[in-house]
Write an enzyme that holds these catalytic residues in place. Structure first.
Site, PDB file in Angstrom:
ATOM      1  N   ASP A  61       1.235  -2.689  -2.026  1.00 38.62           N
ATOM      2  CA  ASP A  61       1.884  -3.314  -1.726  1.00 38.62           C
ATOM      3  C   ASP A  61       3.703  -2.683  -1.111  1.00 38.62           C
ATOM      4  O   ASP A  61       3.253  -2.334  -2.451  1.00 38.62           O
ATOM      5  CB  ASP A  61       2.327  -4.780  -1.959  1.00 38.62           C
ATOM      6  CG  ASP A  61       2.925  -5.370  -1.273  1.00 38.62           C
ATOM      7  OD1 ASP A  61       2.444  -6.321   0.349  1.00 38.62           O
ATOM      8  OD2 ASP A  61       4.217  -6.087  -2.330  1.00 38.62           O
ATOM      9  N   THR A  94       5.883  -5.144   5.127  1.00 37.84           N
ATOM     10  CA  THR A  94       7.455  -4.237   4.289  1.00 37.84           C
ATOM     11  C   THR A  94       6.737  -2.858   4.478  1.00 37.84           C
ATOM     12  O   THR A  94       8.400  -2.188   4.733  1.00 37.84           O
ATOM     13  CB  THR A  94       7.143  -4.521   2.791  1.00 37.84           C
ATOM     14  OG1 THR A  94       5.616  -4.082   2.503  1.00 37.84           O
ATOM     15  CG2 THR A  94       7.587  -6.196   2.758  1.00 37.84           C
ATOM     16  N   THR A  95       6.071  -1.942   4.630  1.00 36.97           N
ATOM     17  CA  THR A  95       5.723  -0.782   4.244  1.00 36.97           C
ATOM     18  C   THR A  95       5.824  -0.064   6.204  1.00 36.97           C
ATOM     19  O   THR A  95       6.965   0.532   5.538  1.00 36.97           O
ATOM     20  CB  THR A  95       3.922  -0.428   4.213  1.00 36.97           C
ATOM     21  OG1 THR A  95       4.162  -0.652   2.629  1.00 36.97           O
ATOM     22  CG2 THR A  95       4.438   0.576   4.323  1.00 36.97           C
ATOM     23  N   ASP A 386       0.578 -11.995   0.456  1.00 38.27           N
ATOM     24  CA  ASP A 386       1.081 -11.673   1.823  1.00 38.27           C
ATOM     25  C   ASP A 386       0.665 -12.372   3.014  1.00 38.27           C
ATOM     26  O   ASP A 386       1.166 -12.962   3.921  1.00 38.27           O
ATOM     27  CB  ASP A 386       0.779  -9.940   3.013  1.00 38.27           C
ATOM     28  CG  ASP A 386       1.416  -9.431   1.558  1.00 38.27           C
ATOM     29  OD1 ASP A 386       2.636  -9.513   0.950  1.00 38.27           O
ATOM     30  OD2 ASP A 386       1.663  -8.064   1.398  1.00 38.27           O
TER      31      ASP A 386
END
Length: 554
Positions: A61, A94-95, A386
């Site tokens: 994550d 997010t990545t 998520d």
């Protein structure tokens, strides 16, 4: 006198200016992006983080990795903020946001070496981001809030590549049911979905409870284990004798006086229990303590009592049962009681918990997550978080995009066409932006062990042919229609990622001076306090501000 050098900064100060400062910031941003890049996609790898005390976190994550990493560089911190903003706004992507920010900096580095000014780059990037957002809006697919099939697919896509993948269909169903349960006219607050992690069993044993689970047990063994059709009371205070607010001394000269004193306390506690019983409460949740004598009288009345209930649990109990918290027992009335069809103390994996279930139109629910080890369950929890975020976003916005790198390839082609209409050197920045977006499908291919060039060429060809949903199947290496495969992401995941990545990249590119400031005391107060550090500290602060101004003028 006129030719003598003017020394402004202290001898210990460090200053990096011009291209060195830009290069340093770009390298820091790229390093952060590179650190999480291999975690992207369904075949992304995990990272193990070990802190100084030996605690271990295993995850892929993005925001968890970056927030746990010990990052010391100020420019790198700005990229970490991109992930944190993405997490707060959407809950997923997010990545992707960090990887795009890093690639924007990498593309800018090449243009800076060709003497393209940072301000020109910044302007071009902003124009490209604005155009990209418009294109995404155009290609977005409308979704109804009760379209369970697509919501399930959205939830499952968010879990892909994470520890929950083995049971993602089950978990996706639980997530969708949970979000739909807590939705109301004010929107969706995922804080009303409590996630209870229980080590033991397998992920498939996870379940959704239409109600609230309180991680406590009844205060006395003499109380009932369960109550059906229970009226529920919530008290903010404590069921104890209040101490006087002033220091007082009571002189007891006779044993009878002491006995009367104790009897009076006991009578007060009995009265509390009787009041709760007379109002009609079968279960009482208290955020303070419960006196031993009060426990005895409550047990005599057949009332289940739970003490030291967390504030968040009280809020959920009130929302689920309809009870209204009161500050004291004296304030409690029948109208303040909530209702639950079943309140019971149950055992989960050796721990006793209070289950409040069978509530009318539950507006607070609890997800029980099971897993073999603590590390497994923590990663499942992150996947669920998520997934809850993307389902909530989809229900609120009603717009989704195909996944698998499809939006980025479509944007890249659209931005290259748009670049032809942009005059001046900004055109180069727009083209660089288009190239940067292709880092997502390229990384998906690399992480799946595929040839990124071949994969990208095939994707471009399909999108040129008009298939906006063409994406990369990381398992087969084929280019497929992601809509047919059921791989969807909320529109807001992509728009937020592009906006925050662009803002971070532009901010870093506009910095041309990095100066070590003194020990500044940054305060939110408007008090005119003197900053520590003496003249050196003040001068360092002044120069730091000047550096920021110089960066802004660039």
């Amino acid at each position: 006198m006129g030719n003598q050098p003017l020394i402004v900064l202290s001898e210990d100060s460090q200053r990096t200016s011009g291209k060195d400062a830009q290069s340093m910031n770009v390298q820091a941003g790229k390093a952060v992006a590179e650190s999480v890049r291999t975690t992207l996609g369904p075949k992304g790898m995990d990272k193990m983080l070990v802190d100084s005390t030996g605690n271990v976190v295993v995850t892929n994550d993005g925001v968890t990795l970056l927030s746990e990493m010990d990052i010391d560089h100020p420019a790198a911190d700005m990229i970490v903020e991109v992930a944190e903003t993405q997490e707060d706004e959407v809950g997923d992507g997010t990545t992707s946001a960090v990887v795009v920010a890093g690639e924007l900096l990498s593309q800018a580095e090449d243009l800076l070496e060709q003497d393209i000014h940072a301000t020109t780059l910044a302007q071009g990037y902003r124009q490209a981001a604005e155009e990209a957002t418009e294109v995404l809006e155009e290609i977005a697919i409308d979704v109804e809030e009760d379209d369970d099939e697509i919501l399930h697919q959205i939830a499952a896509t968010a879990m892909t590549g994470k520890g929950a993948e083995s049971a993602r269909d089950l978990l996706a169903g639980l997530v969708v049911d949970a979000v739909q349960s807590v939705a109301d006219d004010d929107g969706i607050d995922t804080d009303n979905i409590k996630v209870e992690k229980v080590v033991g069993g397998s992920i498939e044993n996870s379940e959704l409870v239409e109600g609230v689970i309180v991680d406590k047990e009844r205060v006395s063994e003499n109380m009932p284990y369960f109550a059906e059709d229970a009226d529920v009371a919530i008290i903010d205070g404590a069921l104890e004798i209040k101490e006087t607010e002033i220091d007082a001394e009571v002189n007891v000269t006779d044993p009878e006086q002491l006995e009367q004193f104790l009897e009076q306390e006991e009578a007060q506690l009995r009265e509390m229990a009787e009041t709760i019983s007379e109002v009609g409460a079968d279960v009482v949740f208290v955020d303070g303590g419960i006196d031993d004598m009060a426990q005895h009288y409550l047990a005599q009345e057949g009332i289940i009592a739970v003490r030291r209930v967390k504030s968040s649990d009280k809020t959920q109990l009130a929302r689920a049962t309809g009870a209204r918290p009161v500050s004291t027992v004296d304030d409690l009335t029948e109208d303040d009681l909530g209702f639950a069809g079943n309140v019971a103390q149950k055992d989960i994996a050796g721990d006793q918990r209070i289950f409040v279930e069978d509530v009318d139109d539950a507006k607070a629910v609890t997800l029980i997550l099971r897993g073999g080890t603590e590390h497994v369950i923590d990663e499942v929890d992150r996947a669920i978080e998520d997934s809850l975020g993307v389902v909530r976003t989809t229900v609120e916005d009603g717009k989704v995009l195909a996944g698998g790198g499809a939006p980025e390839v479509e944007l890249s082609l659209a931005l290259r066409d748009y670049a032809d209409s942009v005059g001046g050197r900004e055109q180069l920045a727009v083209e660089a932006f288009a190239d940067a977006l292709e880092v997502i499908p390229r990384t998906l291919a690399e992480n799946a062990g595929l040839d990124p060039i071949d994969s990208l060429v095939e994707l471009r060809a399909d999108h040129d042919g008009g298939n906006e949903a063409a994406g990369l199947d990381a398992f087969t290496g084929d280019t497929i229609d992601m809509g047919d495969e059921g791989v969807y992401e909320p529109l807001r995941v992509k728009t937020q990622a592009i906006e925050s990545a662009t803002e971070a990249a532009v901010m870093l590119l506009r910095i041309d001076d990095v100066i070590a400031a003194g020990d500044l005391a940054v305060s939110d107060d408007d008090d005119d306090e003197e900053m520590p550090g003496g003249p050196g500290g003040g001068m360092g602060g002044g120069m730091g501000g000047m550096g920021g101004g110089m960066g802004g003028m660039m």
